[in-house]
Design an enzyme around this catalytic site. Structure first.
Site, short mmCIF file in Angstrom:
data_model
loop_
_atom_site.label_atom_id
_atom_site.label_comp_id
_atom_site.label_asym_id
_atom_site.label_seq_id
_atom_site.Cartn_x
_atom_site.Cartn_y
_atom_site.Cartn_z
N ALA A 10 0.80 -1.23 0.00
CA ALA A 10 0.00 0.00 0.00
C ALA A 10 0.83 1.27 0.00
CB ALA A 10 -0.93 0.00 1.21
N ARG A 15 10.50 7.31 -2.36
CA ARG A 15 11.94 7.27 -2.64
C ARG A 15 12.25 6.74 -4.04
NH1 ARG A 15 14.59 4.11 2.24
NH2 ARG A 15 12.46 3.38 2.58
N GLY A 135 14.87 -2.07 11.26
CA GLY A 135 14.56 -2.24 12.66
C GLY A 135 15.52 -3.23 13.29
N ARG A 308 11.33 -8.25 -33.58
CA ARG A 308 10.24 -7.62 -32.86
C ARG A 308 9.15 -8.67 -32.60
NH1 ARG A 308 9.12 -2.75 -36.67
NH2 ARG A 308 7.30 -2.47 -35.31
N ASN A 359 5.11 -2.95 -45.81
CA ASN A 359 3.90 -3.55 -45.27
C ASN A 359 2.85 -2.57 -44.78
OD1 ASN A 359 5.85 -2.91 -43.29
ND2 ASN A 359 4.84 -4.20 -41.78
N SER A 378 19.25 -8.29 -54.32
CA SER A 378 19.49 -7.17 -53.41
C SER A 378 18.67 -5.95 -53.79
CB SER A 378 20.98 -6.80 -53.42
OG SER A 378 21.75 -7.88 -52.95
#
Length: 430
Positions: A10, A15, A135, A308, A359, A378
């Site tokens: 919660a 920081r 602590g 990708r 595309n 090519s």
């Protein structure tokens, strides 16, 4: 042994200095809280998360991966602190394990150790050379006498090296008795769960320390600690893969998603990044290549190649500076400097240098389908939607559209034109 688990998530996480909630910060490709929930579900079927800050976003992210998580909202205004987080929570089982939402390195083995601790109340503790703001735990024969929060600790207590991790296991009936008695009479004006220890001891409950690994139980509160946790988690992921048989060259230089799957014999060169739910099987990934949510089987990729999302490579060679997206390639060679997007390319096809699939028309994506044993010269542009049937030759420098029939030669070039001595005339040299 059945046990309930509650994760305290919660906090505002100030920081972290981020607009994103602390528990949603990414570690090895998933939100921090994902790693904790994964370990928690390994030992329990009753998992709850206490939220406040960005609770709907956190809930949405958790529900992408986990079902049957119970959610509670902490009243931070009236009941701040770790004990305040449990005010509206009720465990299902007789024992409860309390975890923190910023401990992504915790493991199933350690959670089982806590679960199996023979005590009414157990505290996970560690000895630290740099206790910082943890602590402090006062022990006597492994029995916890008390825990002092750093803000409330005396100078002598601050010298104690045994620290409280913030993880507890407690009998549910004891928690129900002591929780209403916890007050906020302390420097921070918060309701501390650590105060439950003295109250439990007043009920003659046994309160035991459980020594754990400091790094595993480290809290991640800022971007530096996030980077430390990332490094440790990556080391853990790659160690497991190497023991499984994967070869890593300079493993510290690469990033591997916690959801990536490796099968068979794989070899990963330096500076490789593999993201999402990628699957790598019997393949070699060469230097500085990136793979996002894709499948690579019996293939080699790179160096400096990029897959990708939604790519599937089988028996395929992808060379340097080749980018693929939503591409299904089977038995294909694409050696260098090409873009292959939204395409299907079949066995025996060679893709020449500088080939691109056009595309996208500005509104929609279109598909390129290429058959078997096609030779693409090519600097070819494949203007989708386009279909090239089997055993076709595409001459270098062509712009291809429509359909090219089986066995054909496709050539599409502008007529050659030479203007004699044009250079000299343009620059007035004659």
């Amino acid at each position: 042994m059945s046990i309930s688990v509650v994760i305290l998530a919660a906090g505002l996480g100030t920081r972290m200095k981020s607009n994103k909630a602390k528990v949603l910060q990414s570690l090895s490709g998933k939100a921090m809280i994902f790693h904790i929930l994964k370990q928690a579900f390994a030992i329990s079927d009753d998992i709850s998360v206490v939220l406040f800050h960005q609770k709907e976003l956190i809930k949405e992210e958790i529900c992408k991966d986990f079902e049957n998580v119970r959610f509670f909202t902490q009243d931070l205004e009236h009941y701040p602190g770790t004990a305040g987080a449990l005010k509206s929570y009720t465990p299902k089982y007789e024992r409860l394990l309390v975890l923190c939402g910023d401990m992504p390195l915790i493991t199933q083995k350690s959670l089982e150790k806590m679960r199996d601790l023979k005590a009414d109340f157990g505290v996970a503790v560690f000895e630290s050379k740099e206790p910082k703001n943890y602590g402090r735990v006062v022990l006597k024969n492994d029995e916890v006498q008390k825990i002092v929060e750093f803000k409330d600790a005396s100078e002598n207590e601050k010298q104690i090296s045994i620290c409280n991790s913030g993880v507890y296991v407690i009998k549910s009936e004891i928690l129900a008795q002591v929780l209403p008695q916890i007050s906020n009479q302390n420097a921070a004006k918060e309701y501390y769960l650590t105060d439950a220890i003295a109250l439990a001891k007043s009920l003659n409950a046994s309160v035991k320390a459980c020594f754990v690994d400091e790094l595993e139980f480290m809290g991640v509160n800022d971007k530096f600690e996030l980077s430390v946790a990332e490094t440790l988690l990556q080391e853990r992921i790659k160690k497991k893969l190497m023991l499984q048989g994967v070869i890593f060259h300079n493993p510290s230089s690469s990033f591997i998603s916690c959801e990536a799957v490796f099968k068979g014999e794989c070899e990963i060169y330096e500076h490789v990044r593999i993201e999402g739910k990628s699957v790598i099987e019997n393949s070699i990934i060469k230097s500085s290549s990136v793979i996002e949510d894709s499948v690579v089987i019996n293939s080699d990729l790179g160096p400096l190649a990029h897959l990708r999302p939604k790519c599937e490579l089988v028996n395929t060679h992808i060379g340097n500076f080749v980018e693929c997206k939503n591409a299904k390639l089977k038995g294909v060679k694409a050696g260098h400097l090409s873009y292959l997007g939204d395409c299907e390319i079949n066995e025996g096809t060679n893709v020449g240098c500088g080939t691109i699939t056009c595309n996208y028309d500005g509104l929609k994506k279109h598909k390129t389908i290429i058959g078997k044993k096609v030779f693409i010269g090519s600097d070819t542009q494949l203007i989708a939607p386009v279909e090239i049937e089997d055993e076709v030759i595409i001459a270098a420098g062509s712009s291809v559209s429509g359909c090219v029939p089986k066995g054909a030669l496709f050539i599409n070039r502008a007529e050659k034109k030479i203007v004699k001595d044009f250079f000299y005339k343009k620059f007035g040299l004659q």
